[in-house]
Write a protein that holds these residues in place. Sequence first.
Motif, PDB file in Angstrom:
ATOM      1  N   ILE A 149       0.567  -1.177   0.616  1.00 19.36           N
ATOM      2  CA  ILE A 149      -0.369  -0.563   0.040  1.00 19.36           C
ATOM      3  C   ILE A 149       1.088   0.956   0.220  1.00 19.36           C
ATOM      4  N   MET A 150       0.627   2.058  -1.079  1.00 19.28           N
ATOM      5  CA  MET A 150       1.627   3.261  -0.900  1.00 19.28           C
ATOM      6  C   MET A 150       1.652   3.950   0.217  1.00 19.28           C
ATOM      7  N   PRO A 151       2.370   4.794   0.619  1.00 17.73           N
ATOM      8  CA  PRO A 151       2.187   5.321   1.773  1.00 17.73           C
ATOM      9  C   PRO A 151       1.395   7.295   1.505  1.00 17.73           C
ATOM     10  N   ASP A 152       1.133   7.246   2.970  1.00 16.95           N
ATOM     11  CA  ASP A 152      -0.084   8.530   3.322  1.00 16.95           C
ATOM     12  C   ASP A 152       0.859   9.859   2.573  1.00 16.95           C
ATOM     13  N   ALA A 153       2.536   9.532   2.792  1.00 17.74           N
ATOM     14  CA  ALA A 153       2.954  10.639   1.835  1.00 17.74           C
ATOM     15  C   ALA A 153       2.582  11.380   1.062  1.00 17.74           C
ATOM     16  N   PHE A 154       2.401  10.186  -0.161  1.00 14.92           N
ATOM     17  CA  PHE A 154       1.793  10.320  -1.017  1.00 14.92           C
ATOM     18  C   PHE A 154       1.008  11.627  -1.556  1.00 14.92           C
ATOM     19  N   LYS A 155      -0.317  10.339  -0.920  1.00 11.58           N
ATOM     20  CA  LYS A 155      -1.101  11.486  -1.340  1.00 11.58           C
ATOM     21  C   LYS A 155      -1.029  12.825  -0.398  1.00 11.58           C
ATOM     22  N   TYR A 156      -0.443  13.384   0.734  1.00 15.88           N
ATOM     23  CA  TYR A 156      -0.170  14.965   0.892  1.00 15.88           C
ATOM     24  C   TYR A 156       0.575  15.387   0.119  1.00 15.88           C
ATOM     25  N   SER A 157       1.446  15.108  -0.989  1.00 15.62           N
ATOM     26  CA  SER A 157       2.385  15.294  -1.546  1.00 15.62           C
ATOM     27  C   SER A 157       1.023  15.880  -3.022  1.00 15.62           C
ATOM     28  N   THR A 158      -0.053  14.998  -3.300  1.00 12.78           N
ATOM     29  CA  THR A 158      -0.953  15.421  -4.456  1.00 12.78           C
ATOM     30  C   THR A 158      -0.860  16.924  -4.188  1.00 12.78           C
ATOM     31  N   ALA A 159      -1.427  16.829  -2.855  1.00 16.00           N
ATOM     32  CA  ALA A 159      -2.467  18.039  -2.187  1.00 16.00           C
ATOM     33  C   ALA A 159      -1.384  19.935  -2.340  1.00 16.00           C
ATOM     34  N   VAL A 160       0.359  19.048  -2.178  1.00 18.42           N
ATOM     35  CA  VAL A 160       1.062  20.290  -2.089  1.00 18.42           C
ATOM     36  C   VAL A 160       1.470  20.567  -3.606  1.00 18.42           C
ATOM     37  N   ILE A 161       1.676  19.707  -4.585  1.00 18.15           N
ATOM     38  CA  ILE A 161       1.662  20.320  -5.966  1.00 18.15           C
ATOM     39  C   ILE A 161       0.132  20.970  -6.185  1.00 18.15           C
ATOM     40  N   ILE A 162      -0.442  20.443  -6.379  1.00 18.54           N
ATOM     41  CA  ILE A 162      -2.157  21.183  -6.688  1.00 18.54           C
ATOM     42  C   ILE A 162      -2.557  21.788  -6.119  1.00 18.54           C
ATOM     43  N   LEU A 163      -1.456  22.755  -4.868  1.00 20.21           N
ATOM     44  CA  LEU A 163      -1.991  23.520  -4.517  1.00 20.21           C
ATOM     45  C   LEU A 163      -1.029  25.144  -5.168  1.00 20.21           C
ATOM     46  N   ILE A 198       2.494  14.686 -14.011  1.00 22.10           N
ATOM     47  CA  ILE A 198       3.204  13.496 -14.158  1.00 22.10           C
ATOM     48  C   ILE A 198       3.217  13.540 -12.904  1.00 22.10           C
ATOM     49  N   TRP A 199       3.145  14.005 -11.880  1.00 21.99           N
ATOM     50  CA  TRP A 199       2.860  14.011 -10.851  1.00 21.99           C
ATOM     51  C   TRP A 199       1.713  12.657 -10.102  1.00 21.99           C
ATOM     52  N   ILE A 200       0.647  13.284 -11.215  1.00 22.48           N
ATOM     53  CA  ILE A 200      -0.913  12.783 -10.563  1.00 22.48           C
ATOM     54  C   ILE A 200      -0.947  11.925 -11.270  1.00 22.48           C
ATOM     55  N   TYR A 201      -0.248  11.617 -12.864  1.00 24.61           N
ATOM     56  CA  TYR A 201      -0.977  10.291 -13.431  1.00 24.61           C
ATOM     57  C   TYR A 201       0.702   9.584 -12.818  1.00 24.61           C
ATOM     58  N   LEU A 202       1.892   9.441 -12.298  1.00 29.26           N
ATOM     59  CA  LEU A 202       2.647   8.719 -11.304  1.00 29.26           C
ATOM     60  C   LEU A 202       1.727   7.856 -10.591  1.00 29.26           C
ATOM     61  N   TYR A 203       0.872   9.142  -9.683  1.00 34.17           N
ATOM     62  CA  TYR A 203       0.690   8.605  -8.374  1.00 34.17           C
ATOM     63  C   TYR A 203      -0.787   7.511  -8.735  1.00 34.17           C
ATOM     64  N   VAL A 204      -1.151   8.167  -9.605  1.00 31.81           N
ATOM     65  CA  VAL A 204      -2.503   7.037  -9.735  1.00 31.81           C
ATOM     66  C   VAL A 204      -2.384   6.117 -10.674  1.00 31.81           C
ATOM     67  N   PHE A 205      -0.749   5.467 -11.068  1.00 31.02           N
ATOM     68  CA  PHE A 205      -0.744   4.628 -11.531  1.00 31.02           C
ATOM     69  C   PHE A 205      -0.362   3.490 -10.065  1.00 31.02           C
ATOM     70  N   LEU A 206       0.297   3.849  -9.702  1.00 31.91           N
ATOM     71  CA  LEU A 206       1.602   3.683  -8.676  1.00 31.91           C
ATOM     72  C   LEU A 206       0.042   3.065  -7.455  1.00 31.91           C
ATOM     73  N   LEU A 207      -0.837   3.666  -7.382  1.00 28.18           N
ATOM     74  CA  LEU A 207      -2.308   3.690  -6.592  1.00 28.18           C
ATOM     75  C   LEU A 207      -3.284   1.846  -7.591  1.00 28.18           C
ATOM     76  N   LEU A 208      -3.126   2.337  -8.806  1.00 33.65           N
ATOM     77  CA  LEU A 208      -3.626   1.222  -9.489  1.00 33.65           C
ATOM     78  C   LEU A 208      -3.099  -0.099  -9.639  1.00 33.65           C
ATOM     79  N   ASN A 209      -1.838  -0.082  -9.184  1.00 33.71           N
ATOM     80  CA  ASN A 209      -1.556  -0.977  -9.178  1.00 33.71           C
ATOM     81  C   ASN A 209      -0.382  -1.469  -7.368  1.00 33.71           C
ATOM     82  N   GLN A 210      -0.295  -1.189  -6.982  1.00 35.98           N
ATOM     83  CA  GLN A 210      -0.772  -1.381  -4.906  1.00 35.98           C
ATOM     84  C   GLN A 210      -0.783  -2.546  -5.063  1.00 35.98           C
ATOM     85  N   ASN A 211      -1.631  -3.684  -5.240  1.00 39.15           N
ATOM     86  CA  ASN A 211      -1.662  -5.069  -5.038  1.00 39.15           C
ATOM     87  C   ASN A 211      -1.814  -5.339  -6.110  1.00 39.15           C
TER      88      ASN A 211
END
Length: 194
Positions: A53-67, A181-194
């Motif tokens: 399972i991807m670390p929650d830190a990736f979720k927070y960094s996604t919010a930061v880069i959008i902001l 690119i980050w959103i793409y990578l994050y979603v890609f990792l989420l979809l492939n985490q299990n």
Amino acid sequence: MMAQIQKNNDRLDLAPKKFNMWIFIFTSFMFFAALTSGFIVYSGGRGHGLNVIMPDAFKYSTAVIILSSITLFLAQKAAKGLQFAKQRMFLWLTFALGVAFFIIQLYAWYVLTYKMNIYLTDPNASRSFVYIFTGMHLLHIIAAILLLLNTLRGTYRNIPQVRNLYKMEMTSIFWHFLGIIWIYLYVFLLLNQN
């Protein structure tokens, strides 16, 4: 008359640089597409999935880069409106958010390594790809932060407005691209985490 000549010279000098930025954007996109394709090919084998399972830190960094994309948009809007103090403020906010993104990503590596026991040299190379994806993205973020600082420096040097807007446009193109690119990578990792 001289101002018009200078403005025309600036436009002539800046057009090839803008083209080069778009070529760089395209090659960077192809680079990340190749990385994700390599992941798909490797993880298609039996037992090669991430299984993590991807670390929650990736979720927070996604919010930061959008902001940070929002604050950079506001800086560009202020630049077009000749509100230079406001432009600087939003550029500094974008810089702080860019640094925060970088730190959060490093913290995610800490979580992966020391709390989840997933290493860059993991026997399951799918897990190593997480470090490669995020590491290559962080290298691009460093370049974007340097570009942002160059743009910020120009606002303090009172460069001509045509150059100020050009620097804002180049920085915005690159920064927003990295956000996508980050959103793409994050979603890609989420979809492939299990």
